[in-house]
Design a protein around this motif. Structure first.
Motif, short mmCIF file in Angstrom:
data_model
loop_
_atom_site.label_atom_id
_atom_site.label_comp_id
_atom_site.label_asym_id
_atom_site.label_seq_id
_atom_site.Cartn_x
_atom_site.Cartn_y
_atom_site.Cartn_z
N LEU A 25 38.21 47.65 37.69
CA LEU A 25 38.72 46.43 38.31
C LEU A 25 38.83 45.29 37.31
N TYR A 26 37.86 45.20 36.40
CA TYR A 26 37.85 44.11 35.42
C TYR A 26 38.55 44.47 34.11
N SER A 27 39.20 45.61 34.05
CA SER A 27 39.71 46.11 32.77
C SER A 27 40.70 45.17 32.09
N GLY A 28 41.48 44.40 32.86
CA GLY A 28 42.46 43.50 32.24
C GLY A 28 42.04 42.05 32.23
N PHE A 76 44.84 42.04 41.42
CA PHE A 76 45.62 42.56 42.54
C PHE A 76 46.29 43.89 42.23
N GLU A 77 46.62 44.12 40.97
CA GLU A 77 47.31 45.37 40.64
C GLU A 77 46.46 46.59 40.98
N LEU A 101 49.25 52.15 44.43
CA LEU A 101 47.84 51.90 44.16
C LEU A 101 47.38 52.75 42.99
N PRO A 102 46.99 52.15 41.87
CA PRO A 102 46.52 52.94 40.72
C PRO A 102 45.11 53.45 40.93
#
Length: 284
Positions: A227-230, A260-261, A276-277
């Motif tokens: 979730l925090y990767s970007g 959101f991605e 949804l990735p």
């Protein structure tokens, strides 16, 4: 055959036919959720390194979410929504509250009671191969009067007073440079009142479909590292383009699109569901 046995046979036959017509047998299923940082369990009182673009360090402060319409899907595509146990605390109607904080460490807003599962009944089958559920409340139920609602809608940590309605997902962490780094997912751009009703620019409804899911053996992983990767959890807001660390579902918040991605959403008020990735949600 004696007259007594013949009489008994004729009496039993309608009963057997009735039993055959009653449909499938029901079974209690437990859908388990596992918050993690990669392969490590997410827990209060533990620091996690190498998070986000700055490879920062975080500690969990709060993590809760509402899920609804939990549905098991058979190999042939047949869908069976769980009839949730009405336990008076965590589950009501088709809605359940997940609570992953126990009040220890930095999780001062938590309490000892945690809930990492949804329990309900569905027809018993051995070929369930997928799970579907939605996050949060639907628009028609989102703007209730939280303080007078029965559990699980009576959790004040999930009320969103300045937006109206409820937070669908609340995830707060502490980094080395930010006392709190927020992710609050919910309907955004909302105006109105409980009495008169609300209108929202973005309802932010999320549907999660996970293939390869057997309710007897699998769990839903919620991977915080994904979730925090970007996101840069150590970034300090400049007060001009960004007023707060993290995202509260605002359309103009520069960090919201990065969150959101992972939910198949856009942060635009005109946005809607997308692909949804497999970054935040996955099957274990």
């Amino acid at each position: 055959m004696s007259a007594v046995l013949k009489s008994a046979s004729w009496w039993l036959l309608p009963s057997l036919l009735l039993m055959q017509g009653c449909g499938e047998s029901e079974k209690t299923y437990t859908v388990r959720f596992s918050p993690q940082v990669r392969e490590q369990a997410l827990a209060c009182g533990t620091s996690y390194t190498d998070i986000g673009t700055s490879r920062g360090v975080i500690d969990l402060v709060d993590f809760r979410a509402y899920v609804r319409d939990v549905t098991l899907v058979r190999a042939n595509g047949e869908r069976h929504p769980l009839a949730l146990d009405q336990d008076g605390t965590w589950q009501r109607d088709n809605l359940a509250l997940l609570d992953f904080v126990d009040g220890t460490g930095e999780c001062v807003a938590g309490n000892p009671g945690v809930r990492a599962e949804v329990v309900g009944t569905a027809p018993e089958h051995d070929d369930y191969t997928a799970l579907e559920f939605k996050l949060g409340l639907p628009p028609e139920r989102n703007h209730l009067n939280g303080p007078i609602e029965p559990a699980p809608l009576n959790a004040p940590q999930m009320w969103w007073s300045w937006q109206g309605g409820f937070k669908f997902v609340k995830l707060d962490v502490r980094s080395r440079t930010n006392e709190l780094f927020y992710f609050h997912l919910g309907a955004a751009g909302c105006t109105g009142s409980v009495a008169e009703g609300y209108t929202c620019g973005a309802d932010n409804q999320v549907t999660v479909l996970l293939n390869g899911f057997n309710p007897d053996t699998n769990q839903v992983v919620l991977d915080i590292a994904g979730l925090y990767s970007g996101v840069d959890v150590e970034r300090v807001p400049d007060g001009v383009t960004d007023s707060m660390p993290g995202c509260m579902s605002g359309a103009n918040d520069p960090e919201c699109p990065l969150f959101f991605e992972h939910f198949g959403l856009t942060a635009s008020t005109s946005g809607g569901p997308q692909t949804l990735p497999a970054t935040f949600f996955r099957v274990r």
